[in-house]
Design a protein around this motif. Sequence first.
Motif, PDB file in Angstrom:
ATOM      1  N   VAL A 143      -3.319   0.379  -3.668  1.00  0.00           N
ATOM      2  CA  VAL A 143      -2.928  -0.982  -3.299  1.00  0.00           C
ATOM      3  C   VAL A 143      -2.440  -1.698  -4.551  1.00  0.00           C
TER       4      VAL A 143
ATOM      5  N   LEU B 232      -8.765  -1.074   4.115  1.00  0.00           N
ATOM      6  CA  LEU B 232      -7.853  -2.132   3.656  1.00  0.00           C
ATOM      7  C   LEU B 232      -8.340  -3.505   4.115  1.00  0.00           C
TER       8      LEU B 232
ATOM      9  N   VAL C 247       0.841  -1.208   0.000  1.00  0.00           N
ATOM     10  CA  VAL C 247       0.000   0.000   0.000  1.00  0.00           C
ATOM     11  C   VAL C 247       0.874   1.255   0.000  1.00  0.00           C
TER      12      VAL C 247
END
Length: 271
Positions: free
Chosen positions: A80, A194, A51
């Motif tokens: 990402v 995430l 990331v």
Amino acid sequence: MVEPLSEAALAAALRSRWLGREACFFPEIDSTNDWLKRQAVLDPALPDGMVAFTDFQTGGRGRLDRRWEAPAGAAVLCSVFLRLHWPEERANWLTMIAGLAAAEAIEAESPLRVGLKWPNDVVVPAADNGWRKLGGVLVESTWKSGRLTQVVVGVGLNVNVPADVFPRYPTPATSLLAETGQAANRPQLLARLLERLETHYEAARDGVSPQPAWAARLVFLGEAVEITGAGAAPLRGMVAGMDPWGNLLLEDAAGTLHTVAAGDVSLRRQP
Ligand code: BT5
């Protein structure tokens, strides 16, 4: 609590298993998508799930090289990197899972109810029966022999941005702060994003389509809209739904169903 973004703050909040476990924070960068794309070229072993996130982008991008603008220290701006081996018809799934992850993260960290505007907008309902854009998704893919092999999934969310900062965009912009009156904790919001992305990505990797969950949040269903950028002339019709691959289904005045792969949707107020 308003906590600054940092690698340590993200690591402390993050409960994912692999996605985002390696993360690079930049106080300022051109674009987190561009940084990861450059890294992927420089480092063939760039970790899956890496990331990049930042406090400010000097060259933040939307689709078709439009600009993504956000004041310093007030947004979630992240990308990402994913390695995969997906057939091409699944390409839109990545935009869908990123939108779902963003919606669920915002709902976990605020009282807002979040919708998704085809193809890549994260929106909330507005008092005038329209929708305001809280964020957007930009997926950039690398292909080999008809397969998706690498992607960079970028997400921008307006978090602690005062309402009057935004210029007039075609879809009016808003932020969590403007909608709730409360500043949100950006490391926590990023961590939730995430985590949700990891869950949805693993399901999609196993062949489970994100389409039903995404379609359940689709705004403009049954409404008269105009779609620009899908061809030479604007398309007009009623939003009938989505197909399993993330294309919009538009029914025209003659009752013909069109499958639309890309474009910008707006409500058509005049018949
Ligand atoms: C998007 O494009 O909505 C995708 C945005 C993705 C941004 C992230 S940030 C991290 C990563 N790194 C990048 O460089 N990009 C990704 P699109 O649907 O094309 O919308 C772009 C349009 O949204 C612009 O032309 C403006 O009209 C409007 N816009 C720009 N900044 C905005 C903001 N902060 N909030 C709401 N609307 C905005």
